[in-house]
Write a protein that holds these residues in place. Structure first.
Motif, PDB file in Angstrom:
ATOM      1  N   PHE A  38      20.425   7.363 -27.387  1.00 20.71           N
ATOM      2  CA  PHE A  38      20.594   5.979 -27.842  1.00 20.71           C
ATOM      3  C   PHE A  38      19.714   5.093 -26.991  1.00 20.71           C
ATOM      4  O   PHE A  38      19.777   5.129 -25.774  1.00 20.71           O
ATOM      5  N   LYS A  39      18.888   4.299 -27.649  1.00 21.62           N
ATOM      6  CA  LYS A  39      17.926   3.467 -26.939  1.00 21.62           C
ATOM      7  C   LYS A  39      18.333   1.997 -26.903  1.00 21.62           C
ATOM      8  O   LYS A  39      17.497   1.129 -26.749  1.00 21.62           O
ATOM      9  N   GLY A  40      19.629   1.746 -27.046  1.00 25.22           N
ATOM     10  CA  GLY A  40      20.114   0.373 -26.984  1.00 25.22           C
ATOM     11  C   GLY A  40      19.700  -0.447 -28.188  1.00 25.22           C
ATOM     12  O   GLY A  40      19.410  -1.629 -28.063  1.00 25.22           O
ATOM     13  N   GLU A  41      19.651   0.188 -29.335  1.00 27.18           N
ATOM     14  CA  GLU A  41      19.239  -0.486 -30.555  1.00 27.18           C
ATOM     15  C   GLU A  41      20.120  -1.698 -30.833  1.00 27.18           C
ATOM     16  O   GLU A  41      21.327  -1.615 -30.797  1.00 27.18           O
ATOM     17  N   SER A  42      19.487  -2.816 -31.124  1.00 27.58           N
ATOM     18  CA  SER A  42      20.255  -4.020 -31.445  1.00 27.58           C
ATOM     19  C   SER A  42      20.434  -4.182 -32.950  1.00 27.58           C
ATOM     20  O   SER A  42      21.240  -4.993 -33.386  1.00 27.58           O
ATOM     21  N   GLN A  43      19.715  -3.395 -33.724  1.00 26.15           N
ATOM     22  CA  GLN A  43      19.851  -3.459 -35.179  1.00 26.15           C
ATOM     23  C   GLN A  43      21.018  -2.566 -35.602  1.00 26.15           C
ATOM     24  O   GLN A  43      21.020  -1.364 -35.314  1.00 26.15           O
ATOM     25  N   PRO A  44      21.990  -3.136 -36.288  1.00 26.15           N
ATOM     26  CA  PRO A  44      23.181  -2.370 -36.666  1.00 26.15           C
ATOM     27  C   PRO A  44      22.873  -1.099 -37.456  1.00 26.15           C
ATOM     28  O   PRO A  44      23.506  -0.073 -37.239  1.00 26.15           O
TER      29      PRO A  44
END
Length: 76
Positions: A38-44
């Motif tokens: 997990f790369k800290g995605e901010s897109q849901p």
């Protein structure tokens, strides 16, 4: 080649579900599945996609609820 010989030569070994049975640990089996990190995605949608992929792995290795937290923490 006869069916009996073929079966004996290619019979897959049973995969132990528990580390205590001499098989790979749950963490080893999880790593073999090449879980996405997990790369800290901010897109849901990206975060949900990651979660679905990890849940597929959990199902395929038959992890119990207690193991899911430590396995997910490994890839976060």
């Amino acid at each position: 080649m006869s069916r009996g010989v073929r079966r004996g030569a290619q019979a897959p070994a049973p995969v132990p579900q528990e580390h205590g049975h001499g098989g790979p640990s749950i963490m080893e089996r999880f790593k073999r599945m090449a879980p996405p990190s997990f790369k800290g995605e901010s897109q849901p949608l990206l975060a949900e996609s990651w979660m679905r992929e990890v849940e597929k792995i959990f199902r395929s290795i038959r992890s119990v609820e207690e193991d899911k937290v430590s396995l997910a923490a490994y890839i976060l």
